[in-house]
Design an enzyme around this catalytic site. Structure first.
Site, PDB file in Angstrom:
ATOM      1  N   ARG A 113       0.839  -1.205   0.000  1.00  0.00           N
ATOM      2  CA  ARG A 113       0.000   0.000   0.000  1.00  0.00           C
ATOM      3  C   ARG A 113       0.872   1.253   0.000  1.00  0.00           C
ATOM      4  O   ARG A 113       0.561   2.235  -0.683  1.00  0.00           O
ATOM      5  CB  ARG A 113      -0.954  -0.018   1.199  1.00  0.00           C
ATOM      6  CG  ARG A 113      -2.133  -0.972   1.019  1.00  0.00           C
ATOM      7  CD  ARG A 113      -3.147  -0.842   2.134  1.00  0.00           C
ATOM      8  NE  ARG A 113      -2.689  -1.436   3.377  1.00  0.00           N
ATOM      9  CZ  ARG A 113      -2.918  -2.687   3.747  1.00  0.00           C
ATOM     10  NH1 ARG A 113      -3.604  -3.500   2.958  1.00  0.00           N
ATOM     11  NH2 ARG A 113      -2.483  -3.149   4.900  1.00  0.00           N
ATOM     12  N   PHE A 130     -11.463  -5.643  -5.834  1.00  0.00           N
ATOM     13  CA  PHE A 130     -11.509  -6.375  -4.564  1.00  0.00           C
ATOM     14  C   PHE A 130     -10.999  -5.441  -3.465  1.00  0.00           C
ATOM     15  O   PHE A 130     -10.117  -5.792  -2.673  1.00  0.00           O
ATOM     16  CB  PHE A 130     -10.660  -7.648  -4.628  1.00  0.00           C
ATOM     17  CG  PHE A 130     -10.987  -8.556  -5.780  1.00  0.00           C
ATOM     18  CD1 PHE A 130     -12.036  -9.456  -5.698  1.00  0.00           C
ATOM     19  CD2 PHE A 130     -10.258  -8.504  -6.954  1.00  0.00           C
ATOM     20  CE1 PHE A 130     -12.347 -10.292  -6.768  1.00  0.00           C
ATOM     21  CE2 PHE A 130     -10.557  -9.328  -8.029  1.00  0.00           C
ATOM     22  CZ  PHE A 130     -11.610 -10.225  -7.931  1.00  0.00           C
ATOM     23  N   ASP A 152     -16.037  -3.743  -4.761  1.00  0.00           N
ATOM     24  CA  ASP A 152     -16.098  -4.937  -3.928  1.00  0.00           C
ATOM     25  C   ASP A 152     -17.553  -5.379  -3.842  1.00  0.00           C
ATOM     26  O   ASP A 152     -18.462  -4.549  -3.869  1.00  0.00           O
ATOM     27  CB  ASP A 152     -15.543  -4.661  -2.525  1.00  0.00           C
ATOM     28  CG  ASP A 152     -15.109  -5.926  -1.807  1.00  0.00           C
ATOM     29  OD1 ASP A 152     -13.897  -6.163  -1.716  1.00  0.00           O
ATOM     30  OD2 ASP A 152     -15.991  -6.682  -1.352  1.00  0.00           O
ATOM     31  N   ASP A 202      -6.206  -7.202  -6.149  1.00  0.00           N
ATOM     32  CA  ASP A 202      -5.792  -7.994  -4.984  1.00  0.00           C
ATOM     33  C   ASP A 202      -6.940  -8.906  -4.554  1.00  0.00           C
ATOM     34  O   ASP A 202      -7.623  -8.640  -3.566  1.00  0.00           O
ATOM     35  CB  ASP A 202      -5.378  -7.053  -3.846  1.00  0.00           C
ATOM     36  CG  ASP A 202      -4.919  -7.810  -2.605  1.00  0.00           C
ATOM     37  OD1 ASP A 202      -4.442  -8.949  -2.756  1.00  0.00           O
ATOM     38  OD2 ASP A 202      -5.046  -7.260  -1.499  1.00  0.00           O
ATOM     39  N   CYS A 242      -2.518 -14.260  -3.070  1.00  0.00           N
ATOM     40  CA  CYS A 242      -2.226 -14.729  -1.712  1.00  0.00           C
ATOM     41  C   CYS A 242      -2.462 -16.231  -1.592  1.00  0.00           C
ATOM     42  O   CYS A 242      -2.622 -16.758  -0.495  1.00  0.00           O
ATOM     43  CB  CYS A 242      -3.059 -13.972  -0.682  1.00  0.00           C
ATOM     44  SG  CYS A 242      -4.847 -14.163  -0.880  1.00  0.00           S
TER      45      CYS A 242
END
Length: 299
Positions: A113, A130, A152, A202, A242
């Site tokens: 970030r 997202f 989102d 992300d 991730c």
């Protein structure tokens, strides 16, 4: 992060600290008899705590069976407030540790970030896919992006994203917030010919098991192809994975496939991983789960 599972010698145990509160997550039913010991260890090692809150991934007997979501509860000390304000590289972040995803905030992305804040300088239009509670969005706006779109499917997360803009002295009315499916909005933007100078992608983990890796890699390729369609020439795509079970090579190949199918030429600007408080044990390669690529669209 106070405890990072296997890499800290405590498989299935995660503990994050937000100001004076720690949030504990247990990922295995076999750990429940040891919960009290973990709480006592946190009290002894983490100075200045006002409370420890439990957010297990495993349901308790008194949880709502119909909802299926494990309930949070105070394990020691005071109950956390509705919002905990934390500082992150000069940015204020409001965290909902009771109902937010994981422990309330994705601490592993904080260095990325900060990186996005620097990359946003001089970029008129930014898109955060997202977006969750708007961490990357606020960073981009603080960095100089004049208009940021946060997307989102979680309406509560988008509502908190608006609060995070206001907490940082930013007028939420200058930016856009969409409660919408990412693939649907990307398809619409492509039809409309809309382009962004900075796109952050992300998503949640696509591979929950080893059997799902092949499908996950295909999913990353499809998602990044759709994202690249709205990146302006000369613009940047910051894309992350991730999924612990997919390697950085597999993720990079998926993005490369996306660029080939989108007929886009890309330059790799940077490649980052998780911060030092999310350590990696050499014998546990899945611990190197976070992968982030910064790519410039050349053509």
């Amino acid at each position: 992060r106070l405890v990072h599972g296997e890499s800290d010698g405590l498989p299935g145990v995660v503990a994050d600290r937000y100001d004076r509160f720690a949030v504990l997550k247990l990922y295995s039913a076999g750990l429940t008899p040891h919960r009290a010991d973990v709480v006592e260890a946190l009290r002894a090692e983490a100075e200045g705590l006002a409370g420890i809150y439990g957010r297990d991934e495993i349901p308790r007997d008194d949880d709502d069976e119909e909802g299926g979501a494990p309930a949070g509860r105070v394990l020691w000390g005071a109950e956390p407030p509705e919002r905990i304000a934390i500082g992150e590289h000069g940015m204020t972040v409001l965290v909902d540790v009771r109902r937010g995803q994981k422990t309330g905030h994705f601490l592993d992305q904080r260095e990325n970030r900060r990186m996005v804040r620097g990359l946003a300088a001089g970029r008129p239009e930014a898109l955060n896919l997202f977006s969750y509670t708007g961490g990357f969005s606020v960073a981009a706006a603080l960095g100089g992006a004049r208009h940021v779109v946060s997307v989102d499917v979680d309406a509560d997360a988008i509502a908190l994203a608006r609060e995070n803009f206001r907490a940082n002295g930013l007028d939420a009315a200058d930016h856009a917030f969409a409660v919408e499916d990412v693939f649907e909005i990307l398809a619409r933007y492509k039809r409309e010919g809309r382009r962004f100078d900075l796109v952050v992608c992300d998503p949640p983990a696509f591979a929950k098991s080893q059997k799902a890796v092949d499908a996950a890699i295909a999913g990353y390729a499809s998602l990044n192809r759709a994202a690249l369609a709205v990146v302006a020439p000369g613009g940047l795509l910051v894309t992350a994975s991730c999924s612990a079970r997919g390697s950085v090579e597999q993720f990079t190949d998926a993005v490369k496939e996306a660029a080939f199918k989108a007929r886009v030429d890309l330059q790799l600007v940077a490649e980052t991983r998780q911060p030092p408080d999310h350590p990696v044990a050499l014998q546990f390669r899945e611990g190197r789960y976070l992968k982030c690529l910064v790519l410039r669209r050349v053509s």
